[in-house]
Design a protein around this motif. Structure first.
Motif, PDB file in Angstrom:
ATOM      1  N   ILE A   4     -24.250 -13.496  -1.519  1.00  0.00           N
ATOM      2  CA  ILE A   4     -25.316 -13.154  -0.571  1.00  0.00           C
ATOM      3  C   ILE A   4     -25.516 -14.300   0.416  1.00  0.00           C
ATOM      4  N   GLY A   5     -25.570 -15.516  -0.093  1.00  0.00           N
ATOM      5  CA  GLY A   5     -25.732 -16.700   0.753  1.00  0.00           C
ATOM      6  C   GLY A   5     -24.584 -16.862   1.730  1.00  0.00           C
ATOM      7  N   TYR A   6     -23.350 -16.652   1.259  1.00  0.00           N
ATOM      8  CA  TYR A   6     -22.183 -16.761   2.135  1.00  0.00           C
ATOM      9  C   TYR A   6     -22.287 -15.786   3.298  1.00  0.00           C
ATOM     10  N   LEU A   7     -22.614 -14.548   3.007  1.00  0.00           N
ATOM     11  CA  LEU A   7     -22.676 -13.521   4.043  1.00  0.00           C
ATOM     12  C   LEU A   7     -23.767 -13.816   5.066  1.00  0.00           C
ATOM     13  N   ILE A   8     -24.934 -14.220   4.580  1.00  0.00           N
ATOM     14  CA  ILE A   8     -26.026 -14.552   5.498  1.00  0.00           C
ATOM     15  C   ILE A   8     -25.660 -15.774   6.330  1.00  0.00           C
ATOM     16  N   TYR A   9     -25.138 -16.801   5.680  1.00  0.00           N
ATOM     17  CA  TYR A   9     -24.746 -18.045   6.355  1.00  0.00           C
ATOM     18  C   TYR A   9     -23.683 -17.788   7.424  1.00  0.00           C
ATOM     19  N   LEU A  10     -22.643 -17.048   7.071  1.00  0.00           N
ATOM     20  CA  LEU A  10     -21.586 -16.766   8.045  1.00  0.00           C
ATOM     21  C   LEU A  10     -22.106 -15.921   9.197  1.00  0.00           C
ATOM     22  N   GLY A  11     -23.007 -15.000   8.917  1.00  0.00           N
ATOM     23  CA  GLY A  11     -23.601 -14.200   9.982  1.00  0.00           C
ATOM     24  C   GLY A  11     -24.414 -15.045  10.942  1.00  0.00           C
ATOM     25  N   ILE A  12     -25.272 -15.890  10.389  1.00  0.00           N
ATOM     26  CA  ILE A  12     -26.127 -16.749  11.221  1.00  0.00           C
ATOM     27  C   ILE A  12     -25.292 -17.739  12.026  1.00  0.00           C
ATOM     28  N   THR A  13     -24.382 -18.422  11.367  1.00  0.00           N
ATOM     29  CA  THR A  13     -23.609 -19.457  12.071  1.00  0.00           C
ATOM     30  C   THR A  13     -22.649 -18.850  13.093  1.00  0.00           C
ATOM     31  N   THR A  14     -22.064 -17.710  12.775  1.00  0.00           N
ATOM     32  CA  THR A  14     -21.183 -17.064  13.751  1.00  0.00           C
ATOM     33  C   THR A  14     -21.970 -16.657  14.982  1.00  0.00           C
ATOM     34  N   PHE A  15     -23.159 -16.099  14.778  1.00  0.00           N
ATOM     35  CA  PHE A  15     -24.015 -15.734  15.914  1.00  0.00           C
ATOM     36  C   PHE A  15     -24.336 -16.967  16.763  1.00  0.00           C
ATOM     37  N   ILE A  16     -24.758 -18.049  16.114  1.00  0.00           N
ATOM     38  CA  ILE A  16     -25.103 -19.281  16.840  1.00  0.00           C
ATOM     39  C   ILE A  16     -23.897 -19.811  17.600  1.00  0.00           C
ATOM     40  N   ILE A  17     -22.746 -19.861  16.941  1.00  0.00           N
ATOM     41  CA  ILE A  17     -21.537 -20.395  17.572  1.00  0.00           C
ATOM     42  C   ILE A  17     -21.138 -19.547  18.776  1.00  0.00           C
ATOM     43  N   LEU A  18     -21.147 -18.237  18.634  1.00  0.00           N
ATOM     44  CA  LEU A  18     -20.764 -17.360  19.747  1.00  0.00           C
ATOM     45  C   LEU A  18     -21.760 -17.444  20.895  1.00  0.00           C
ATOM     46  N   LYS A  19     -23.046 -17.480  20.576  1.00  0.00           N
ATOM     47  CA  LYS A  19     -24.082 -17.543  21.619  1.00  0.00           C
ATOM     48  C   LYS A  19     -24.007 -18.863  22.380  1.00  0.00           C
ATOM     49  N   VAL A  20     -23.935 -19.969  21.651  1.00  0.00           N
ATOM     50  CA  VAL A  20     -23.857 -21.283  22.299  1.00  0.00           C
ATOM     51  C   VAL A  20     -22.553 -21.402  23.095  1.00  0.00           C
ATOM     52  N   GLY A  21     -21.456 -20.904  22.540  1.00  0.00           N
ATOM     53  CA  GLY A  21     -20.176 -20.938  23.246  1.00  0.00           C
ATOM     54  C   GLY A  21     -20.227 -20.188  24.565  1.00  0.00           C
ATOM     55  N   LYS A  22     -20.854 -19.018  24.548  1.00  0.00           N
ATOM     56  CA  LYS A  22     -20.970 -18.213  25.769  1.00  0.00           C
ATOM     57  C   LYS A  22     -21.801 -18.945  26.821  1.00  0.00           C
ATOM     58  N   ILE A  23     -22.911 -19.541  26.391  1.00  0.00           N
ATOM     59  CA  ILE A  23     -23.782 -20.282  27.318  1.00  0.00           C
ATOM     60  C   ILE A  23     -23.043 -21.499  27.884  1.00  0.00           C
ATOM     61  N   CYS A  24     -22.383 -22.253  27.012  1.00  0.00           N
ATOM     62  CA  CYS A  24     -21.648 -23.445  27.467  1.00  0.00           C
ATOM     63  C   CYS A  24     -20.488 -23.070  28.381  1.00  0.00           C
ATOM     64  N   TYR A  25     -19.832 -21.968  28.081  1.00  0.00           N
ATOM     65  CA  TYR A  25     -18.716 -21.523  28.915  1.00  0.00           C
ATOM     66  C   TYR A  25     -19.212 -21.149  30.309  1.00  0.00           C
ATOM     67  N   LYS A  26     -20.293 -20.389  30.365  1.00  0.00           N
ATOM     68  CA  LYS A  26     -20.846 -19.956  31.649  1.00  0.00           C
ATOM     69  C   LYS A  26     -21.280 -21.163  32.480  1.00  0.00           C
ATOM     70  N   ASN A  27     -22.052 -22.039  31.871  1.00  0.00           N
ATOM     71  CA  ASN A  27     -22.543 -23.220  32.590  1.00  0.00           C
ATOM     72  C   ASN A  27     -21.466 -24.282  32.749  1.00  0.00           C
ATOM     73  N   GLY A  28     -20.505 -24.291  31.853  1.00  0.00           N
ATOM     74  CA  GLY A  28     -19.413 -25.262  31.934  1.00  0.00           C
ATOM     75  C   GLY A  28     -18.524 -25.043  33.137  1.00  0.00           C
TER      76      GLY A  28
END
Length: 117
Positions: free
Chosen positions: A6-30
């Motif tokens: 359960i922890g793995y699934l929640i953790y991977l979901g949260i971190t993947t969301f954060i990584i993709l969101k931050v990546g998109k923002i950095c890419y756009k502004n980068g």
């Protein structure tokens, strides 16, 4: 009930969301940032930014997946939340450090190019 799964699934979901969101923002502004550092070379700037985004995704998602082996056995729902929060905080810290290192390296490289010309 296996709290680790359960922890793995929640953790991977949260971190993947954060990584993709931050990546998109950095890419756009980068794109704007890199284009400002290297004017009149929009195609090169776009490619540099794409490589930075790909490296960012591979490094962070790979690191998140690798950290799963370091988890201890979780025996309660409280421990699930504590572990997820701790591991997610580490990922956010790493992302912020990488972001600032990228800016520093690119800025220093461009300054070096400008002073050599």
């Amino acid at each position: 009930m296996n709290f680790n799964i359960i922890g793995y699934l929640i953790y991977l979901g949260i971190t993947t969301f954060i990584i993709l969101k931050v990546g998109k923002i950095c890419y756009k502004n980068g794109n704007i940032y890199v284009a400002d550092l290297i004017p009149n070379h929009a195609d090169i700037c776009q490619r540099i930014n794409q490589v930075l985004l790909l490296a960012y995704y591979l490094l962070n998602i790979g690191y998140c997946a690798m950290t799963l082996i370091s988890w201890k056995k979780i025996i309660s729902s409280t421990q699930v939340i504590e572990t997820i929060c701790t591991k997610t905080a580490v990922i956010i810290f790493i992302i912020s450090i990488l972001h600032y290192l990228n800016i520093l390296i690119i800025t220093k490289y461009v300054e070096k190019l400008i002073h050599n010309n």
